[in-house]
Scaffold this motif. Structure first.
Motif, PDB file in Angstrom:
ATOM      1  N   ALA A  93      -8.351  -1.711 -37.648  1.00 49.19           N
ATOM      2  CA  ALA A  93      -7.726  -3.023 -37.825  1.00 49.19           C
ATOM      3  C   ALA A  93      -8.657  -4.152 -37.382  1.00 49.19           C
ATOM      4  O   ALA A  93      -8.513  -5.298 -37.826  1.00 49.19           O
ATOM      5  CB  ALA A  93      -6.413  -3.093 -37.049  1.00 49.19           C
ATOM      6  N   ALA A 209      -7.426  -9.238 -48.405  1.00 50.68           N
ATOM      7  CA  ALA A 209      -6.211  -8.428 -48.540  1.00 50.68           C
ATOM      8  C   ALA A 209      -6.505  -6.956 -48.247  1.00 50.68           C
ATOM      9  O   ALA A 209      -5.697  -6.263 -47.611  1.00 50.68           O
ATOM     10  CB  ALA A 209      -5.635  -8.586 -49.952  1.00 50.68           C
ATOM     11  N   SER A 210      -7.668  -6.478 -48.683  1.00 55.44           N
ATOM     12  CA  SER A 210      -8.042  -5.086 -48.424  1.00 55.44           C
ATOM     13  C   SER A 210      -8.287  -4.849 -46.943  1.00 55.44           C
ATOM     14  O   SER A 210      -7.988  -3.774 -46.411  1.00 55.44           O
ATOM     15  CB  SER A 210      -9.297  -4.721 -49.227  1.00 55.44           C
ATOM     16  OG  SER A 210      -9.063  -4.854 -50.614  1.00 55.44           O
ATOM     17  N   ILE A 212      -6.745  -6.196 -44.549  1.00 55.26           N
ATOM     18  CA  ILE A 212      -5.458  -6.159 -43.838  1.00 55.26           C
ATOM     19  C   ILE A 212      -4.680  -4.882 -44.145  1.00 55.26           C
ATOM     20  O   ILE A 212      -4.179  -4.205 -43.250  1.00 55.26           O
ATOM     21  CB  ILE A 212      -4.622  -7.397 -44.211  1.00 55.26           C
ATOM     22  CG1 ILE A 212      -5.340  -8.675 -43.732  1.00 55.26           C
ATOM     23  CG2 ILE A 212      -3.225  -7.306 -43.592  1.00 55.26           C
ATOM     24  CD1 ILE A 212      -4.642  -9.943 -44.169  1.00 55.26           C
ATOM     25  N   SER A 213      -4.609  -4.542 -45.422  1.00 52.37           N
ATOM     26  CA  SER A 213      -3.754  -3.414 -45.816  1.00 52.37           C
ATOM     27  C   SER A 213      -4.520  -2.209 -46.346  1.00 52.37           C
ATOM     28  O   SER A 213      -3.927  -1.142 -46.513  1.00 52.37           O
ATOM     29  CB  SER A 213      -2.755  -3.873 -46.896  1.00 52.37           C
ATOM     30  OG  SER A 213      -3.460  -4.376 -48.032  1.00 52.37           O
ATOM     31  N   SER A 215      -7.687   0.784 -46.678  1.00 52.70           N
ATOM     32  CA  SER A 215      -8.268   1.815 -45.817  1.00 52.70           C
ATOM     33  C   SER A 215      -9.786   1.730 -45.916  1.00 52.70           C
ATOM     34  O   SER A 215     -10.350   1.819 -47.015  1.00 52.70           O
ATOM     35  CB  SER A 215      -7.776   3.201 -46.253  1.00 52.70           C
ATOM     36  OG  SER A 215      -8.393   4.212 -45.497  1.00 52.70           O
TER      37      SER A 215
END
Length: 405
Positions: A93, A209-210, A212-213, A215
């Motif tokens: 994260a 966006a990648s 944050i959400s 892998s």
């Protein structure tokens, strides 16, 4: 994560400066100045032959091709290590802030490299393509934005494996960028700049966006960074020994008939070993071929005899200087200290191998000069280069090896 990036960046820069000290030594800098001076003179002479009334018909295509090659300068440097898969995996994260610093670092040096090469191309754009100052500025901004898009694609590929596949890289980094650059010479570059900027905004949002959400692909990212560093190590290995590179020897059976056979003579024993090390070791054989081919290409396009002589002697010197470490190739083998062989026999054999390899390159260079400038210039080139080979393989080699022993 920011502190980790700062520490790794400092350590990486320290390592790069350490190897650059061996690359930018006095001999190489002097040779580089001569080479750049010769290329600059040829470039200037070519520009003077261009007419100022109409542009050269194929100049936009050549300019787009050169700029496309310039865009190859620089890539995303993450400085990730194999152990990060274990120790940094739980902190996925937080990897976004680390990659953001890595992206900024890579973008700065990529833009700097691209701008330097673009500045060298500006005279050609003025005289061959007949671009105005405003058009040159727009084209420069377009090149910077395209480089930004390539780095964004590399960063986004660390989350989406499809973006790292070869077909997508060829489609986006090569075909798309080349078509945009080529179109900028026939259409208003401002519209292409706006289009590229919009694509850049889209890629940036997709990357955020990648982060944050998505892998993060640790294994692919680490392997990619290892390949990037390996390219640097291979370059540094041309000037000094790099412990990170292990080159496997290749038999190259088709060359055995040209190599000396085994003999009981002490001098012939070293000759036997040095020829096989030169031919079968990828570092030395690759270095020999690359410098020889580069020298042939440059000499073919040189139109001034004295410049051809200087550049030919420069490449022979560079080749001889880079082959000197071959003398110590077998020093770490214990058998070399057990055999009843004297050091003067070793030096004599190495000098013979060095002279023969340099003389072969000198003959090839002279043939190139003969094909482009005539028999008289080719004969003078052959005499000068062979004389230089004698000096390099004789007194120069002896002095340099005594200092390094």
């Amino acid at each position: 994560m920011l502190e980790l990036w700062k520490k790794r960046q400092a350590k990486h820069q320290k390592q790069m400066f350490k190897y650059l000290r061996y690359v930018l030594n006095d001999h190489f800098v002097l040779a580089l100045l001569f080479l750049l001076g010769g290329l600059g003179l040829s470039y200037s002479n070519y520009l003077q032959t261009l007419t100022s009334q109409k542009s050269v018909s194929f100049s936009p295509v050549i300019s787009a091709l050169i700029l496309w090659i310039v865009l190859k300068c620089g890539s995303l440097a993450t400085l990730l290590r194999p152990a990060d898969l274990v120790f940094l995996g739980p902190k996925q994260a937080e990897i976004g802030s680390y990659l953001s610093r890595a992206f900024t670092h890579s973008l700065f040096f990529s833009w700097l490299s691209v701008s330097v090469f673009y500045l060298a191309l500006v005279p050609y754009l003025l005289h061959a393509v007949l671009l105005k100052t405003s058009q040159i500025l727009l084209l420069w901004l377009l090149v910077l934005v395209l480089k930004y898009l390539q780095l964004e694609r590399e960063l986004l590929a660390l989350y989406h494996a499809k973006l790292a596949q070869r077909w997508f890289r060829l489609l986006f980094d090569d075909l798309f960028c080349f078509l945009i650059l080529l179109a900028s010479f026939y259409f208003n570059a401002l519209y292409l700049l706006l289009l590229s900027t919009m694509i850049g905004i889209f890629l940036e949002r997709a990357q955020k966006a990648s982060a944050i959400s998505g892998s993060f692909l640790w294994e692919q990212a680490i392997k990619r960074e290892q390949r990037r560093m390996l390219r640097w190590y291979r370059f540094f290995d041309l000037f000094t020994d790099v412990p990170f590179i292990q080159v496997a020897a290749k038999r190259r059976r088709y060359l055995d008939r040209f190599l000396p056979k085994a003999s009981n003579s002490p001098t012939r024993s070293f000759t036997y070993l040095y020829w096989r090390a030169l031919v079968r070791n990828g570092n030395y054989s690759g270095l020999y071929l690359r410098l020889s081919l580069l020298g042939m290409v440059i000499l073919y396009f040189v139109e001034t005899p004295w410049l051809a002589y200087v550049l030919g002697m420069l490449f022979i010197y560079l080749l001889g200087f880079q082959l000197l470490p071959l003398y110590f190739y077998y020093d770490e083998l214990v058998f070399m200290h057990l055999y009843p062989l004297e050091k003067n026999q070793k030096l004599k054999a190495f000098s013979q191998v060095l002279f023969t390899s340099l003389a072969l390159c000198a003959v090839v260079f002279s043939l190139v000069v003969f094909s482009s400038l005539g028999l008289f210039s080719g004969s003078i080139s052959l005499g000068l280069l062979l004389g230089e080979c004698l000096l390099l393989a004789g007194p120069y080699t002896k002095v340099r090896l005594i200092k390094r022993a």
